[in-house]
Scaffold this active site. Structure first.
Site, PDB file in Angstrom:
ATOM      1  N   TRP A 100      46.986  50.094  30.346  1.00  0.00           N
ATOM      2  CA  TRP A 100      46.362  48.813  30.676  1.00  0.00           C
ATOM      3  C   TRP A 100      47.454  47.806  31.015  1.00  0.00           C
ATOM      4  CZ3 TRP A 100      41.450  48.465  31.818  1.00  0.00           C
ATOM      5  CH2 TRP A 100      40.890  47.197  32.035  1.00  0.00           C
ATOM      6  N   ASP A 150      48.848  38.072  35.190  1.00  0.00           N
ATOM      7  CA  ASP A 150      48.111  36.804  35.114  1.00  0.00           C
ATOM      8  C   ASP A 150      46.732  36.989  34.469  1.00  0.00           C
ATOM      9  OD1 ASP A 150      46.655  38.100  37.076  1.00  0.00           O
ATOM     10  OD2 ASP A 150      47.083  36.662  38.666  1.00  0.00           O
ATOM     11  N   GLU A 153      45.148  40.117  35.322  1.00  0.00           N
ATOM     12  CA  GLU A 153      45.906  41.326  34.994  1.00  0.00           C
ATOM     13  C   GLU A 153      46.537  41.902  36.256  1.00  0.00           C
ATOM     14  OE1 GLU A 153      42.725  43.273  32.458  1.00  0.00           O
ATOM     15  OE2 GLU A 153      43.733  41.953  31.040  1.00  0.00           O
ATOM     16  N   GLU A 308      30.191  39.673  34.771  1.00  0.00           N
ATOM     17  CA  GLU A 308      31.551  39.214  35.053  1.00  0.00           C
ATOM     18  C   GLU A 308      31.599  38.530  36.422  1.00  0.00           C
ATOM     19  OE1 GLU A 308      34.698  42.230  35.895  1.00  0.00           O
ATOM     20  OE2 GLU A 308      35.816  41.161  34.337  1.00  0.00           O
TER      21      GLU A 308
HETATM   22  C1  BGC Z   1      39.858  40.262  33.948  1.00  0.00           C
HETATM   23  C2  BGC Z   1      40.505  39.542  32.774  1.00  0.00           C
HETATM   24  C3  BGC Z   1      39.655  39.651  31.540  1.00  0.00           C
HETATM   25  C4  BGC Z   1      39.235  41.088  31.282  1.00  0.00           C
HETATM   26  C5  BGC Z   1      38.222  41.175  30.178  1.00  0.00           C
HETATM   27  C6  BGC Z   1      39.525  41.676  33.540  1.00  0.00           C
HETATM   28  O1  BGC Z   1      38.880  42.286  34.621  1.00  0.00           O
HETATM   29  O2  BGC Z   1      40.732  40.286  35.046  1.00  0.00           O
HETATM   30  O3  BGC Z   1      40.664  38.184  33.079  1.00  0.00           O
HETATM   31  O4  BGC Z   1      40.367  39.152  30.438  1.00  0.00           O
HETATM   32  O5  BGC Z   1      38.673  41.634  32.424  1.00  0.00           O
HETATM   33  O6  BGC Z   1      37.125  40.350  30.405  1.00  0.00           O
END
Ligand code: BGC
Length: 365
Positions: A100, A150, A153, A308
């Site tokens: 990860w 960032d 990720e 999301e």
């Molecule tokens: C996002 C992150 C987030 C994570 C868990 C990832 O896809 O880029 O910002 O912390 O998912 O929600």
């Protein structure tokens, strides 16, 4: 609200998404905002349990943190696997090397900032958090200038405006609240000042905060966090950053992450719509904030869940959606961070009771 409470682990950790294969972990970043939303909606115990979880995660790693800090202070580079990760198992353990994109600094600053907000809101005794705050401050004061992944990720070779804003805000909050003292407070204060100066010197393009320091002209909606809640940028810098995000990334109430986004085809994110709305509400633009709230509400599933990213509507790179559907299935729903941000915005607008939070999802507290 009950979506958040239902899925919080007895240890206090919040899974990013309980049903999405790779999101069954507790992120410092997501969790701090989820706890803030829960706290505002009256679930003080839930927020407190998360903050306690963070404190335990950090104090259990005191030796490792001291080692990283010593290495950095003596001019060395910590081993890749030594850095603190962005996320832990719900029980608070390291997940092991799963590949990860874990080296992210912002979560520790975000946590400090929102922990102080929580302690102030309840006039709570800071004593149980002093050691964890000391470790987080020493960690950030020593590491803030290191490139890392960032919010999304991504782009680990860069120093990002919003990561730096989170670190600055966390350090400043811990000092101002007297959560850290002595040499730690001094180092934290100095680092916060240096971060702010560095961002203003190297992180501005065409008058707005830039996606990363020294990069080509580009904005990322996560930069809004440098305005609200982190308050690193104000005045003209804030106005021009907001204007650039509105121009490039706001579409019919929803907000994209950045123009070149291809993740799940690059749709609009409720988390970011709420972040923008939070800023509007804080700066007196109520009608605009309400528009963001309404857009988020239009994203609830029939079961009262927020995703999301919006599964429907315009995407920046529609031809790239299928590969993610094949890899991980439908986009993460419910995303607890989306729920937390929604509660924050509803609270900013003073409408927590009359929102979807109060009806479909139940008050839960
Ligand atoms: C996002 C992150 C987030 C994570 C868990 C990832 O896809 O880029 O910002 O912390 O998912 O929600």
């Amino acid at each position: 609200m009950d979506v958040i409470l239902r899925h919080q682990h007895p240890s206090g950790g919040y899974p990013a998404c309980p049903t999405f294969e790779v999101y069954g972990y507790s992120w410092f970043r997501d969790g701090a905002f989820i706890a803030e939303g829960a706290d505002r909606a009256g679930a003080t115990d839930s927020a407190r349990a998360f903050h306690d979880w963070c404190a335990r995660v950090l104090t259990a790693r005191a030796e490792r943190i001291e080692r990283i800090v010593d290495t950095l202070r003596s001019g060395g580079t910590p081993a890749a696997g030594d850095w603190l990760p962005a996320r832990y198992t719900l029980e608070g353990a390291d997940e092991g090397d799963t590949g990860w994109w874990n080296f992210q600094l912002d979560g520790y600053g975000t946590w400090l900032h929102l922990l102080v907000t929580h302690l102030r809101r309840h006039s709570a005794d800071p004593a149980p958090f002093r050691e964890a705050a000391r470790l987080a401050c020493e960690y950030l004061a020593a590491s803030w200038n290191t490139p890392c992944f960032d919010w999304w990720e991504e782009d680990s070779e860069q120093r990002h405006g919003n990561t730096l804003a989170a670190s600055e805000a966390g350090l400043r909050a811990a000092v101002d609240a007297g959560l850290v003292e002595g040499d730690t407070a001094e180092r934290a204060r100095d680092a916060a000042e240096e971060i702010a100066a560095t961002v203003r010197r190297e992180g501005v393009r065409d008058g707005h905060l830039n996606k990363w320091l020294g990069g080509p002209d580009a904005v990322d909606s996560s930069l809004l966090s440098a305005l609200t809640p982190f308050e690193l940028a104000d005045g003209e810098l804030a106005e021009r950053t907001l204007a650039a995000v509105e121009r490039d990334l706001l579409h019919e109430g929803g907000v994209y992450r950045y123009r070149a986004d291809t993740f799940y085809g690059g749709g609009r994110w409720p988390v970011l719509a709420a972040l923008l709305g939070w800023h509007y509400a804080r700066t007196g633009r109520r009608a605009d904030a309400e528009r963001q709230l309404r857009w988020i509400e239009s994203q609830f599933t029939a079961e009262g869940l927020l995703p999301e990213q919006a599964p429907e509507g315009l995407r920046l790179a529609p031809e790239r959606e299928q590969e993610w559907l094949d890899r991980w299935g439908p986009n993460a729903t419910p995303l607890l961070w989306s729920h937390g941000m929604y509660l924050i915005l509803a609270d900013e607008l003073g409408v927590l009771d009359g929102t979807v939070a109060g009806s479909v999802a139940g008050s839960g507290s």
